[in-house]
Design an enzyme around this catalytic site. Structure first.
Site, mmCIF file in Angstrom:
data_model
loop_
_atom_site.group_PDB
_atom_site.id
_atom_site.type_symbol
_atom_site.label_atom_id
_atom_site.label_comp_id
_atom_site.label_asym_id
_atom_site.label_seq_id
_atom_site.Cartn_x
_atom_site.Cartn_y
_atom_site.Cartn_z
ATOM 1 N N ARG A 128 7.589 2.774 -5.376
ATOM 2 C CA ARG A 128 8.093 1.401 -5.603
ATOM 3 C C ARG A 128 8.573 1.044 -7.101
ATOM 4 O O ARG A 128 8.242 1.998 -8.016
ATOM 5 C CB ARG A 128 6.819 0.263 -5.361
ATOM 6 C CG ARG A 128 6.566 0.272 -3.886
ATOM 7 C CD ARG A 128 5.293 -0.612 -3.440
ATOM 8 N NE ARG A 128 4.995 -0.738 -2.179
ATOM 9 C CZ ARG A 128 4.442 0.199 -1.591
ATOM 10 N NH1 ARG A 128 3.923 1.115 -2.046
ATOM 11 N NH2 ARG A 128 4.348 -0.015 -0.137
ATOM 12 N N HIS B 229 11.142 3.411 -1.731
ATOM 13 C CA HIS B 229 11.735 4.573 -1.144
ATOM 14 C C HIS B 229 13.217 4.598 -1.061
ATOM 15 O O HIS B 229 13.954 5.066 -0.190
ATOM 16 C CB HIS B 229 11.288 4.802 0.330
ATOM 17 C CG HIS B 229 9.723 5.263 0.404
ATOM 18 N ND1 HIS B 229 9.070 5.799 -0.849
ATOM 19 C CD2 HIS B 229 8.996 5.113 1.193
ATOM 20 C CE1 HIS B 229 7.703 5.881 -0.391
ATOM 21 N NE2 HIS B 229 7.740 5.680 0.563
ATOM 22 N N HIS C 173 8.375 13.317 2.958
ATOM 23 C CA HIS C 173 7.424 12.201 3.611
ATOM 24 C C HIS C 173 6.983 12.557 4.708
ATOM 25 O O HIS C 173 6.785 11.970 5.655
ATOM 26 C CB HIS C 173 8.111 10.767 3.472
ATOM 27 C CG HIS C 173 7.357 9.747 3.377
ATOM 28 N ND1 HIS C 173 6.528 9.163 4.535
ATOM 29 C CD2 HIS C 173 7.140 8.879 2.512
ATOM 30 C CE1 HIS C 173 5.918 8.196 3.858
ATOM 31 N NE2 HIS C 173 6.221 7.932 2.853
ATOM 32 N N ASP D 104 -3.423 4.867 -0.651
ATOM 33 C CA ASP D 104 -1.880 4.448 -0.860
ATOM 34 C C ASP D 104 -1.708 4.720 -2.219
ATOM 35 O O ASP D 104 -1.453 3.701 -2.862
ATOM 36 C CB ASP D 104 -1.489 3.496 -0.063
ATOM 37 C CG ASP D 104 0.019 3.343 -0.138
ATOM 38 O OD1 ASP D 104 0.649 4.378 -0.559
ATOM 39 O OD2 ASP D 104 0.448 2.558 0.613
ATOM 40 N N GLU E 57 2.687 13.039 -1.147
ATOM 41 C CA GLU E 57 3.840 13.088 -1.755
ATOM 42 C C GLU E 57 4.130 13.424 -3.226
ATOM 43 O O GLU E 57 3.486 12.511 -3.738
ATOM 44 C CB GLU E 57 4.575 11.685 -1.413
ATOM 45 C CG GLU E 57 4.667 11.131 -0.065
ATOM 46 C CD GLU E 57 4.743 9.593 -0.224
ATOM 47 O OE1 GLU E 57 5.514 8.922 -0.507
ATOM 48 O OE2 GLU E 57 3.616 9.111 0.544
HETATM 49 C C1 GLA Z 1 4.695 5.170 0.942
HETATM 50 C C2 GLA Z 1 4.141 4.014 0.328
HETATM 51 C C3 GLA Z 1 3.352 3.193 1.520
HETATM 52 C C4 GLA Z 1 4.170 3.061 2.512
HETATM 53 C C5 GLA Z 1 4.647 4.336 3.007
HETATM 54 C C6 GLA Z 1 5.508 4.276 4.359
HETATM 55 O O1 GLA Z 1 3.829 6.240 1.034
HETATM 56 O O2 GLA Z 1 3.175 4.213 -0.553
HETATM 57 O O3 GLA Z 1 2.933 2.137 0.908
HETATM 58 O O4 GLA Z 1 5.286 2.145 2.401
HETATM 59 O O5 GLA Z 1 5.371 5.037 2.223
HETATM 60 O O6 GLA Z 1 5.122 3.563 5.359
#
Ligand code: GLA
Length: 392
Positions: free
Chosen positions: A123, A148, A222, A292, A357
């Site tokens: 983000r 993304h 991803h 996350d 990631e």
């Molecule tokens: C990333 C983001 C998550 C989500 C995924 C896709 O990993 O950090 O919050 O948006 O991608 O679903």
């Protein structure tokens, strides 16, 4: 050849003593497996995978190494469609999530299954940043934030592709030029991504990019891993080589703090079962609906260094992640909700797969203290990540 003869001889011997028919079947199966494993030669196959709704041809490359490990990669989104690796008994299983056909990927762009992510992985707050005194406004595709790469990121474009030579493996090179202003980013950005499947069972991803105007870049991959092939990933074990992480606000934007993992559910410095703390009433886990977050990797020098190790006791499969990047986003598939039927009819329930990631930290363009994601005109962006597969 020698193994086939051996198989035939073994069969004859067993036929002589017919009462051991059960053993015979086992012997044939085992020997056949050995024959097929030994007979595999590294190779790469290219075929059509259909057309996008705007009639662009999509190619599918199937990479097979000499151990029979197979990766299928397509030019749409640079997506890894499947990754077949053996379990501890030698049985191959597809350990990444995805769809059976192109249509699935084109229709459901939410989860970013297996894709190349760019121009910016994760983000950017409020979809804006300033560079050289100028403000740039990006697509806002995640609430008020940019995620993304925007509405049509690198996961949704058709890359050019060709087979390339690499020592000790098979490789495909993908490239794309993102035009000045695409999704709001400055500069014509020429990007190349080389996927190599090595004969030592590594999937190596080499990213590079150049620009004709100063810009920001943060590329990642991803894939959603499920080492057991199906079911929840909460019983997988994970080690992340990081003593700190970047806490986030409720929009999943880093606050700017680098916080120690000590005494928190973010501590994966030792091998830990993913589900053991995931549902704790912890502010960070509540914001993320699970994991996350970005971890600040313990790095040694500039080259590749170990970022994480994921394993599954049931199958024995292990994935180790090595990277040149400073961060790792561990996303535990919290947004999967059973609404997607993926490959082979698998229904992707919450936490059916997880992403590791490698990246620079989220929102770096607005966080001057974070490692910089600025790519200057005339400079080269390069980044390498390896996913290494083994069993224990
Ligand atoms: C990333 C983001 C998550 C989500 C995924 C896709 O990993 O950090 O919050 O948006 O991608 O679903």
């Amino acid at each position: 050849m020698a193994l086939s003869l051996l198989a035939a001889r073994t069969m004859k011997q067993f036929l002589r003593c017919g009462k051991h028919s059960g053993l015979l079947i086992v012997a044939i199966l085992v020997t056949n497996q050995a024959v097929s494993m030994a007979a595999t030669k590294q190779h790469i196959k290219k075929e059509s995978f259909g057309k996008t709704p705007d009639a662009q041809e999509v190619d599918l490359y199937t990479l097979t190494n000499k151990n029979g490990v197979e990766a299928r990669i397509m030019t749409y989104g640079g997506i890894v469609l499947s990754l077949k690796v053996p379990d501890r008994t030698g049985k191959q299983g597809d350990i990444v999530l995805g769809y059976d056909n192109l249509e699935g990927y084109v229709k459901n762009n939410g989860p970013y299954f297996g894709a190349i992510i760019g121009r910016y992985g994760n983000r950017i707050a409020k979809g804006t940043f300033s560079l050289n005194g100028q403000q740039y406004n990006l697509a806002r595709n995640n609430g008020e934030n940019h995620l993304h790469g925007g509405i049509k990121g690198f996961d949704k474009i058709v890359w050019k592709g060709k087979e390339v030579k690499r020592v000790n493996g098979v490789a495909v090179s993908l490239w794309y030029t993102s035009t000045d202003g695409e999704e709001g980013y400055p500069g014509n950005l020429s990007v190349s991504v080389v996927y190599t499947l090595t004969n030592t069972n590594q999937l190596k991803i080499e990213y590079s990019a150049t620009t004709d105007k100063d810009t920001v870049v943060n590329l990642t991959h991803h894939s959603y891993f499920n080492l057991a092939v199906e079911g929840s990933i909460v019983n997988h074990q994970l080690m992340i080589n990081a003593g700190r992480f970047t806490p986030v606000d409720e929009g999943l934007i880093p606050t700017g703090e680098l916080r120690s993992v000590k005494g928190t559910p973010m501590d994966f410095t030792q091998n830990t079962q993913i589900g053991s703390r995931i549902d704790r009433q912890d502010q960070q886990l509540i914001f993320g609906k699970g994991y996350d977050h970005n971890w600040v990797l313990n790095r040694t020098g500039k080259g590749l260094s170990l970022a994480a190790r994921l394993s599954d006791r049931g199958s024995g499969r292990v994935v180790e992640v090595f990277t040149t990047e400073p961060g790792l986003q561990f996303y535990s598939g919290n947004f999967l909700d059973g609404s997607i039927s993926g490959k082979g009819g698998h229904v992707y329930q919450k936490r059916y797969g997880l992403c590791l990631e490698t990246q620079h930290f989220p929102d770096s363009p607005n966080k001057p203290a974070f490692p910089s994601t600025v790519l200057k005109r005339g400079k080269k962006y390069s980044s390498t990540t390896i996913y290494r597969f083994s069993v224990k």
